[in-house]
Motif scaffolding. Structure first.
Motif, PDB file in Angstrom:
ATOM      1  N   TRP A 296      -8.136  25.524 -11.634  1.00  0.00           N
ATOM      2  CA  TRP A 296      -7.725  24.457 -10.710  1.00  0.00           C
ATOM      3  C   TRP A 296      -7.325  25.047  -9.365  1.00  0.00           C
ATOM      4  O   TRP A 296      -7.716  24.541  -8.308  1.00  0.00           O
ATOM      5  CB  TRP A 296      -6.585  23.668 -11.321  1.00  0.00           C
ATOM      6  N   ALA A 297      -6.545  26.115  -9.394  1.00  0.00           N
ATOM      7  CA  ALA A 297      -6.116  26.768  -8.153  1.00  0.00           C
ATOM      8  C   ALA A 297      -7.321  27.293  -7.375  1.00  0.00           C
ATOM      9  O   ALA A 297      -7.371  27.180  -6.148  1.00  0.00           O
ATOM     10  CB  ALA A 297      -5.146  27.902  -8.468  1.00  0.00           C
ATOM     11  N   LYS A 298      -8.282  27.851  -8.091  1.00  0.00           N
ATOM     12  CA  LYS A 298      -9.484  28.365  -7.436  1.00  0.00           C
ATOM     13  C   LYS A 298     -10.265  27.241  -6.757  1.00  0.00           C
ATOM     14  O   LYS A 298     -10.744  27.390  -5.628  1.00  0.00           O
ATOM     15  CB  LYS A 298     -10.369  29.082  -8.445  1.00  0.00           C
ATOM     16  N   LEU A 299     -10.387  26.111  -7.436  1.00  0.00           N
ATOM     17  CA  LEU A 299     -11.116  24.977  -6.867  1.00  0.00           C
ATOM     18  C   LEU A 299     -10.418  24.450  -5.617  1.00  0.00           C
ATOM     19  O   LEU A 299     -11.075  23.957  -4.697  1.00  0.00           O
ATOM     20  CB  LEU A 299     -11.248  23.858  -7.895  1.00  0.00           C
ATOM     21  N   ASN A 300      -9.104  24.546  -5.594  1.00  0.00           N
ATOM     22  CA  ASN A 300      -8.331  24.024  -4.463  1.00  0.00           C
ATOM     23  C   ASN A 300      -8.164  25.036  -3.334  1.00  0.00           C
ATOM     24  O   ASN A 300      -7.617  24.708  -2.288  1.00  0.00           O
ATOM     25  CB  ASN A 300      -6.949  23.572  -4.942  1.00  0.00           C
ATOM     26  N   GLU A 301      -8.651  26.239  -3.542  1.00  0.00           N
ATOM     27  CA  GLU A 301      -8.466  27.307  -2.566  1.00  0.00           C
ATOM     28  C   GLU A 301      -9.553  27.262  -1.497  1.00  0.00           C
ATOM     29  O   GLU A 301     -10.737  27.159  -1.792  1.00  0.00           O
ATOM     30  CB  GLU A 301      -8.512  28.658  -3.278  1.00  0.00           C
ATOM     31  N   VAL A 302      -9.137  27.338  -0.237  1.00  0.00           N
ATOM     32  CA  VAL A 302     -10.067  27.448   0.884  1.00  0.00           C
ATOM     33  C   VAL A 302      -9.787  28.772   1.581  1.00  0.00           C
ATOM     34  O   VAL A 302      -8.742  28.916   2.230  1.00  0.00           O
ATOM     35  CB  VAL A 302      -9.930  26.283   1.888  1.00  0.00           C
ATOM     36  N   PRO A 303     -10.659  29.772   1.430  1.00  0.00           N
ATOM     37  CA  PRO A 303     -10.405  31.066   2.070  1.00  0.00           C
ATOM     38  C   PRO A 303     -10.204  30.921   3.570  1.00  0.00           C
ATOM     39  O   PRO A 303     -10.931  30.179   4.235  1.00  0.00           O
ATOM     40  CB  PRO A 303     -11.669  31.879   1.746  1.00  0.00           C
ATOM     41  N   SER A 304      -9.198  31.634   4.104  1.00  0.00           N
ATOM     42  CA  SER A 304      -8.860  31.504   5.523  1.00  0.00           C
ATOM     43  C   SER A 304      -9.952  32.011   6.444  1.00  0.00           C
ATOM     44  O   SER A 304     -10.031  31.616   7.602  1.00  0.00           O
ATOM     45  CB  SER A 304      -7.555  32.254   5.809  1.00  0.00           C
ATOM     46  N   ASP A 305     -10.809  32.916   5.937  1.00  0.00           N
ATOM     47  CA  ASP A 305     -11.838  33.495   6.792  1.00  0.00           C
ATOM     48  C   ASP A 305     -13.189  32.817   6.631  1.00  0.00           C
ATOM     49  O   ASP A 305     -14.202  33.298   7.086  1.00  0.00           O
ATOM     50  CB  ASP A 305     -11.993  34.993   6.512  1.00  0.00           C
ATOM     51  N   GLU A 306     -13.191  31.651   5.948  1.00  0.00           N
ATOM     52  CA  GLU A 306     -14.442  30.936   5.754  1.00  0.00           C
ATOM     53  C   GLU A 306     -14.320  29.513   6.271  1.00  0.00           C
ATOM     54  O   GLU A 306     -13.245  28.915   6.260  1.00  0.00           O
ATOM     55  CB  GLU A 306     -14.832  30.889   4.270  1.00  0.00           C
ATOM     56  N   VAL A 307     -15.443  28.976   6.728  1.00  0.00           N
ATOM     57  CA  VAL A 307     -15.511  27.585   7.152  1.00  0.00           C
ATOM     58  C   VAL A 307     -16.280  26.813   6.090  1.00  0.00           C
ATOM     59  O   VAL A 307     -17.387  27.191   5.717  1.00  0.00           O
ATOM     60  CB  VAL A 307     -16.223  27.442   8.515  1.00  0.00           C
ATOM     61  N   VAL A 308     -15.674  25.779   5.545  1.00  0.00           N
ATOM     62  CA  VAL A 308     -16.332  24.960   4.547  1.00  0.00           C
ATOM     63  C   VAL A 308     -17.077  23.842   5.255  1.00  0.00           C
ATOM     64  O   VAL A 308     -16.471  23.021   5.947  1.00  0.00           O
ATOM     65  CB  VAL A 308     -15.311  24.363   3.548  1.00  0.00           C
ATOM     66  N   LEU A 309     -18.405  23.831   5.097  1.00  0.00           N
ATOM     67  CA  LEU A 309     -19.240  22.866   5.802  1.00  0.00           C
ATOM     68  C   LEU A 309     -19.999  22.030   4.795  1.00  0.00           C
ATOM     69  O   LEU A 309     -20.721  22.547   3.950  1.00  0.00           O
ATOM     70  CB  LEU A 309     -20.236  23.609   6.714  1.00  0.00           C
ATOM     71  N   ARG A 310     -19.812  20.719   4.854  1.00  0.00           N
ATOM     72  CA  ARG A 310     -20.560  19.796   4.015  1.00  0.00           C
ATOM     73  C   ARG A 310     -21.527  19.023   4.903  1.00  0.00           C
ATOM     74  O   ARG A 310     -21.101  18.308   5.816  1.00  0.00           O
ATOM     75  CB  ARG A 310     -19.608  18.833   3.290  1.00  0.00           C
ATOM     76  N   LEU A 311     -22.820  19.200   4.652  1.00  0.00           N
ATOM     77  CA  LEU A 311     -23.831  18.524   5.452  1.00  0.00           C
ATOM     78  C   LEU A 311     -24.268  17.233   4.770  1.00  0.00           C
ATOM     79  O   LEU A 311     -24.188  17.107   3.553  1.00  0.00           O
ATOM     80  CB  LEU A 311     -25.065  19.431   5.600  1.00  0.00           C
ATOM     81  N   PRO A 312     -24.769  16.262   5.560  1.00  0.00           N
ATOM     82  CA  PRO A 312     -25.370  15.086   4.947  1.00  0.00           C
ATOM     83  C   PRO A 312     -26.514  15.515   4.035  1.00  0.00           C
ATOM     84  O   PRO A 312     -27.162  16.535   4.270  1.00  0.00           O
ATOM     85  CB  PRO A 312     -25.894  14.280   6.148  1.00  0.00           C
ATOM     86  N   ARG A 313     -26.744  14.764   2.948  1.00  0.00           N
ATOM     87  CA  ARG A 313     -27.746  15.154   1.967  1.00  0.00           C
ATOM     88  C   ARG A 313     -29.110  15.408   2.603  1.00  0.00           C
ATOM     89  O   ARG A 313     -29.796  16.384   2.284  1.00  0.00           O
ATOM     90  CB  ARG A 313     -27.883  14.070   0.886  1.00  0.00           C
ATOM     91  N   GLU A 314     -29.545  14.525   3.530  1.00  0.00           N
ATOM     92  CA  GLU A 314     -30.861  14.686   4.141  1.00  0.00           C
ATOM     93  C   GLU A 314     -30.955  16.000   4.907  1.00  0.00           C
ATOM     94  O   GLU A 314     -31.963  16.708   4.832  1.00  0.00           O
ATOM     95  CB  GLU A 314     -31.159  13.505   5.080  1.00  0.00           C
ATOM     96  N   THR A 315     -29.895  16.346   5.632  1.00  0.00           N
ATOM     97  CA  THR A 315     -29.888  17.601   6.384  1.00  0.00           C
ATOM     98  C   THR A 315     -29.912  18.792   5.446  1.00  0.00           C
ATOM     99  O   THR A 315     -30.627  19.776   5.679  1.00  0.00           O
ATOM    100  CB  THR A 315     -28.640  17.685   7.282  1.00  0.00           C
ATOM    101  N   ALA A 316     -29.133  18.717   4.372  1.00  0.00           N
ATOM    102  CA  ALA A 316     -29.092  19.808   3.404  1.00  0.00           C
ATOM    103  C   ALA A 316     -30.456  20.018   2.759  1.00  0.00           C
ATOM    104  O   ALA A 316     -30.899  21.153   2.557  1.00  0.00           O
ATOM    105  CB  ALA A 316     -28.040  19.522   2.341  1.00  0.00           C
ATOM    106  N   GLU A 317     -31.149  18.914   2.445  1.00  0.00           N
ATOM    107  CA  GLU A 317     -32.460  19.043   1.824  1.00  0.00           C
ATOM    108  C   GLU A 317     -33.474  19.630   2.799  1.00  0.00           C
ATOM    109  O   GLU A 317     -34.331  20.436   2.416  1.00  0.00           O
ATOM    110  CB  GLU A 317     -32.924  17.676   1.311  1.00  0.00           C
ATOM    111  N   GLU A 318     -33.386  19.252   4.081  1.00  0.00           N
ATOM    112  CA  GLU A 318     -34.283  19.821   5.080  1.00  0.00           C
ATOM    113  C   GLU A 318     -34.046  21.323   5.219  1.00  0.00           C
ATOM    114  O   GLU A 318     -34.982  22.117   5.325  1.00  0.00           O
ATOM    115  CB  GLU A 318     -34.075  19.123   6.426  1.00  0.00           C
ATOM    116  N   LEU A 319     -32.765  21.711   5.211  1.00  0.00           N
ATOM    117  CA  LEU A 319     -32.422  23.125   5.297  1.00  0.00           C
ATOM    118  C   LEU A 319     -32.937  23.875   4.076  1.00  0.00           C
ATOM    119  O   LEU A 319     -33.473  24.981   4.184  1.00  0.00           O
ATOM    120  CB  LEU A 319     -30.908  23.287   5.420  1.00  0.00           C
TER     121      LEU A 319
END
Length: 228
Positions: free
Chosen positions: A198-221
């Motif tokens: 649970w702690a791991k799932l809730n952890e956001v590393p300070s040196d990383e940017v979490v980016l969620r793209l729209p599904r269509e953009t992710a599929e194109e990528l």
């Protein structure tokens, strides 16, 4: 009961449920009872989509739950197409890792070699499309009957089903540990998650940017990467 269990195994457990269109959870009541997460059925096979998925997801999250989608794997169908069905419905809007559900119902009669190949293809395609390695839901008896043993199983976290009052579940021999344990189905499917997971799932590393793209953009990528 939960506190006694936690003391026996030397740690705390995070409580959660899983549900589908067959269920009508009282999310507010569950939240007050200290439940924190929910995996929600999204898809099955290559075309079926759960009509209750988005309603369950919105209601759960409004009550405070962290949610994720799960896909019921059907060995009779192409694995990549099943992953695409899941990604089409759920997109990238989730917190818990997508889960691939490996069960006996609807899956007997398929040889282990074909089952293994299609399941592996499904898992790899889920990761490619959704950007997160999925967690596998199964039980010791179902996995060992349907899949047998595969070297790549240990690459995936295990969500194990074992309805018992024992202090630890029985797990398939392909794993040495579990992350989530579905310990009962009464009055509905109820799960315990290890607190470090649970702690791991809730952890956001300070040196990383979490980016969620729209599904269509992710599929194109995804397509562009494969064309390189």
């Amino acid at each position: 009961r939960t506190m006694e269990f936690a003391l026996q195994i030397g740690g705390t457990m995070i409580l959660g449920i899983d549900c589908s269109h067959w269920n009508t959870p009282d999310w507010a009541k569950l939240w007050l009872a200290n439940y924190k997460f929910a995996w929600i059925k999204a898809t099955e096979g290559t075309t079926w989509q759960d009509s209750a998925y988005w309603n369950h997801k919105r209601a759960a999250e409004a009550a405070g739950f962290k949610t994720g989608p799960y896909h019921y794997f059907r060995a009779a169908f192409d694995g990549r197409a099943q992953a695409q069905n899941l990604a089409t419905l759920a997109g990238l809007d989730f917190f818990l890792p997508p889960s691939v559900d490996v069960e006996r119902t609807g899956n007997t009669g398929t040889g282990q070699v074909l089952f293994q190949a299609r399941l592996r293809a499904c898992l790899l395609e889920v990761e490619a499309l959704m950007g997160v390695r999925p967690i596998i839901y199964t039980s010791k008896s179902m996995w060992e009957e349907l899949v047998g043993t595969v070297a790549w199983a240990k690459e995936y976290d295990l969500w194990v089903a074992n309805y018992t009052t024992a202090i630890a579940p029985a797990i398939p021999k392909d794993w040495t540990e579990w992350k989530v344990w579905q310990h009962t189905d009464k009055p509905q499917d109820t799960n315990r998650m290890k607190d470090d997971y649970w702690a791991k799932l809730n952890e956001v590393p300070s040196d990383e940017v979490v980016l969620r793209l729209p599904r269509e953009t992710a599929e194109e990528l995804h397509r562009a990467i494969h064309e390189i």
